[in-house]
Design a protein around this motif. Structure first.
Motif, mmCIF file in Angstrom:
data_model
loop_
_atom_site.group_PDB
_atom_site.id
_atom_site.type_symbol
_atom_site.label_atom_id
_atom_site.label_comp_id
_atom_site.label_asym_id
_atom_site.label_seq_id
_atom_site.Cartn_x
_atom_site.Cartn_y
_atom_site.Cartn_z
ATOM 1 N N TRP A 31 -2.651 8.592 -2.804
ATOM 2 C CA TRP A 31 -3.299 8.044 -1.610
ATOM 3 C C TRP A 31 -4.778 7.746 -1.829
ATOM 4 O O TRP A 31 -5.377 6.975 -1.067
ATOM 5 C CB TRP A 31 -3.149 9.030 -0.456
ATOM 6 C CG TRP A 31 -1.730 9.221 -0.035
ATOM 7 C CD1 TRP A 31 -0.876 10.190 -0.458
ATOM 8 C CD2 TRP A 31 -0.973 8.399 0.867
ATOM 9 N NE1 TRP A 31 0.361 10.039 0.124
ATOM 10 C CE2 TRP A 31 0.331 8.946 0.945
ATOM 11 C CE3 TRP A 31 -1.271 7.260 1.619
ATOM 12 C CZ2 TRP A 31 1.329 8.395 1.750
ATOM 13 C CZ3 TRP A 31 -0.284 6.710 2.424
ATOM 14 C CH2 TRP A 31 0.989 7.276 2.476
ATOM 15 N N SER A 60 2.828 1.625 -3.284
ATOM 16 C CA SER A 60 1.967 2.025 -4.404
ATOM 17 C C SER A 60 1.502 3.472 -4.275
ATOM 18 O O SER A 60 1.271 4.146 -5.281
ATOM 19 C CB SER A 60 0.745 1.104 -4.485
ATOM 20 O OG SER A 60 1.136 -0.238 -4.654
ATOM 21 N N ALA A 61 1.368 3.959 -3.023
ATOM 22 C CA ALA A 61 0.863 5.318 -2.809
ATOM 23 C C ALA A 61 1.780 6.358 -3.444
ATOM 24 O O ALA A 61 1.323 7.397 -3.919
ATOM 25 C CB ALA A 61 0.709 5.602 -1.317
ATOM 26 N N ALA A 89 6.636 7.113 0.012
ATOM 27 C CA ALA A 89 5.279 7.473 -0.424
ATOM 28 C C ALA A 89 4.963 8.932 -0.111
ATOM 29 O O ALA A 89 4.427 9.667 -0.948
ATOM 30 C CB ALA A 89 4.259 6.551 0.246
ATOM 31 N N VAL A 92 -4.735 1.255 -3.228
ATOM 32 C CA VAL A 92 -3.896 1.707 -2.124
ATOM 33 C C VAL A 92 -4.689 1.712 -0.823
ATOM 34 O O VAL A 92 -4.250 1.179 0.212
ATOM 35 C CB VAL A 92 -3.325 3.114 -2.404
ATOM 36 C CG1 VAL A 92 -2.636 3.685 -1.167
ATOM 37 C CG2 VAL A 92 -2.339 3.066 -3.572
ATOM 38 N N THR A 143 -5.558 -1.972 0.319
ATOM 39 C CA THR A 143 -4.433 -2.737 0.871
ATOM 40 C C THR A 143 -3.976 -2.178 2.212
ATOM 41 O O THR A 143 -3.587 -2.939 3.108
ATOM 42 C CB THR A 143 -3.241 -2.766 -0.110
ATOM 43 O OG1 THR A 143 -2.940 -1.425 -0.544
ATOM 44 C CG2 THR A 143 -3.544 -3.617 -1.319
ATOM 45 N N ASP A 171 0.729 5.867 -7.300
ATOM 46 C CA ASP A 171 -0.698 5.925 -7.664
ATOM 47 C C ASP A 171 -1.490 6.955 -6.887
ATOM 48 O O ASP A 171 -2.633 7.252 -7.239
ATOM 49 C CB ASP A 171 -1.337 4.535 -7.464
ATOM 50 C CG ASP A 171 -0.625 3.455 -8.265
ATOM 51 O OD1 ASP A 171 -0.076 3.797 -9.334
ATOM 52 O OD2 ASP A 171 -0.611 2.291 -7.829
ATOM 53 N N GLY A 227 0.817 -1.217 0.000
ATOM 54 C CA GLY A 227 0.000 0.000 0.000
ATOM 55 C C GLY A 227 0.843 1.257 0.000
ATOM 56 O O GLY A 227 0.639 2.164 -0.807
ATOM 57 N N ASP A 244 -6.098 6.289 -4.479
ATOM 58 C CA ASP A 244 -6.293 5.125 -5.346
ATOM 59 C C ASP A 244 -6.991 4.011 -4.566
ATOM 60 O O ASP A 244 -6.579 3.684 -3.449
ATOM 61 C CB ASP A 244 -4.939 4.642 -5.858
ATOM 62 C CG ASP A 244 -5.077 3.478 -6.831
ATOM 63 O OD1 ASP A 244 -5.451 3.724 -7.986
ATOM 64 O OD2 ASP A 244 -4.829 2.320 -6.409
#
Length: 469
Positions: free
Chosen positions: A209, A203-204, A394, A214, A217, A207, A200, A211
């Protein structure tokens, strides 16, 4: 053990500057290629908590040798990979071995060295924790510029083979084994919880926060880890002993180590972007500019470890964090004309400060634990470092992206006045980088404030009372 852990941790960042060549060779997109790093970090992060269980059930000699052998198999697969699937499989197998290395190394070092010499021993670990990932991008850039990307893995194979041979000769049984019953539900909760959180936060950065993947997960990760903690406190044989947080200095050391990791990520993520995008330097040269700082930390880690053995963690950590704050503030004022020597100098200053904090504060925290909890404390502190690195990345990438996007000029300006558009776009990028470094300064200041709560040097036997009142 240091050799094995060094090459294992080196592989976390060794693909950083090689990704463009791998993407071109394997005909994959950037989002697909990023999984070669993300999957490594995820698997690594999942294995670290489970290692606390493995250390108590498997002879340290067998566990280390097996971890190195698994790492070697993954390296061979990666070195011979002709497809993305094969390379990804190799990276995951590599990470399964690498994830065992750091907690095992830390646990054994703390058991074979007496408390008054642990600082020097843990200082050697600083070579692994910060120096190996720091030289990864530089080494990677040089290899891919000079040779094929497969050589990133080929050069590691003989080192891994030699280390396996040395482990048969030199390794001994160190940790007292316990025939605990394995709680498989705890393993599922640990894997799902830490894996989801790491995914998470990783990916943040790309993509955002908001998403859905995100958010989902991160929620799953929080729920699973909450259930994991609850279960570990209830069952007789926990796989990860969360009661280590009953020791105040250990809890403080985890928080400070995490904050320093988040602050350190700022330079390692943002500076290469600045050097490449604003100054137009190559990936190799951007890594080379950061190498003096990494070398300085490698030199200083054993020295600060010995100083810790004499004076304790308080003034080392406070002075180190003050230097980290002072070395990060200049990066808030980066411009398009900032000379490269300025980057080299203040990046080295930052790492000089970090070398005074990272291992001394970790050693102070681990010294607070009784010997039977050291393997659990090691797993906890290494897991939190992984998560903190993902969170720091992130947050900084999000700040950089949002500030840059807010300042970007209208696309129509590119048509009417391309020079003005390019100038405004560069200014927007610089503002984003400066804002990211401002966040890194805030992290460092928070750590500096917390460092005042450490006692100067604990008395023997008073390890549970390190916090100043």
């Amino acid at each position: 053990m240091i050799i094995g852990a060094f090459v294992a941790i080196l592989n976390q960042t060794v693909l950083a500057t090689a990704l463009p060549m791998i993407m071109k060779d394997l005909k994959i997109t950037a989002s697909t290629g990023q999984w070669l790093t993300t999957a490594f970090l995820l698997t690594n992060g999942i294995m670290i908590p489970i290692t606390a269980l493995l250390i108590e059930r498997i002879s340290s000699k067998i566990l280390f040798t097996s971890a190195m052998f698994v790492f070697l198999i993954g390296t061979i697969i990666s070195a011979s990979a002709g497809t993305f699937g094969m390379l990804l499989t190799g990276r995951i197998i590599q990470a399964a071995g690498a994830g065992i290395m750091m907690p095992l190394l830390q646990t054994i070092f703390l058991l074979i060295f007496p408390r008054e010499r642990r600082g020097a021993a843990m200082g050697l670990m600083g070579l692994v924790i910060a120096f190996a990932p720091a030289i990864g991008p530089t080494l990677s850039g040089w290899i891919v510029d000079s040779y094929d990307w497969h050589y990133l893995f080929i050069v590691i194979i003989p080192i891994a083979v030699l280390d396996i041979i040395l482990s048969f000769i030199g390794m001994k049984k160190v940790v007292e084994l316990k025939n605990k019953k394995i709680d498989y539900l705890s393993i599922v909760l640990s894997t799902g919880g830490f894996g989801s959180l790491l995914y998470g936060f990783s990916s943040a950065g790309n993509d955002g926060w908001s998403d859905p993947a995100v958010i989902t997960t991160l929620i799953i990760g929080v729920v699973f880890i909450t259930l994991l903690i609850w279960r570990q406190l209830k069952i007789a044989n926990p796989i990860l002993e969360f009661r280590v947080f009953k020791y105040p200095i250990f809890s403080l050391s985890v928080i400070l180590s995490s904050i320093v990791m988040m602050a350190m990520i700022g330079a390692e993520i943002v500076l290469p972007l600045y050097v490449q995008n604003i100054h137009g330097e190559s990936a190799f040269h951007s890594g080379l500019l950061l190498l003096p700082g990494a070398l300085l930390m490698g030199i200083m880690s054993p020295i600060t470890g010995r100083i810790f053995d004499k004076v304790g963690a308080k003034w080392l950590a406070t002075l180190g964090l003050a230097i980290l704050v002072g070395g990060t503030i200049p990066f808030i004022f980066l411009t398009a004309d900032t000379p490269l020597w300025y980057i080299i100098l203040f990046y080295a200053v930052r790492f000089f400060g970090i070398s005074m904090v990272m291992m001394p504060i970790s050693t102070a925290g681990m010294n607070a634990l009784p010997n039977h909890l050291i393997n659990h404390g090691s797993a906890v502190i290494n897991t939190m470092r992984q998560i903190a690195g993902s969170i720091g990345t992130a947050i900084l990438i999000t700040v950089l992206t949002n500030v840059t996007d807010d300042g970007m000029p209208s696309k129509s300006l590119a048509v009417t006045n391309h020079a003005a558009y390019a100038k405004k776009a560069m200014d927007a990028s610089l503002n984003g980088m400066n804002a990211a470094f401002l966040v890194a300064v805030i992290f460092a200041i928070l750590g500096l404030i917390l460092s005042f709560f450490i006692k100067n040097k604990p008395k023997e036997g008073s390890s549970a009372k390190y916090l100043q009142k």
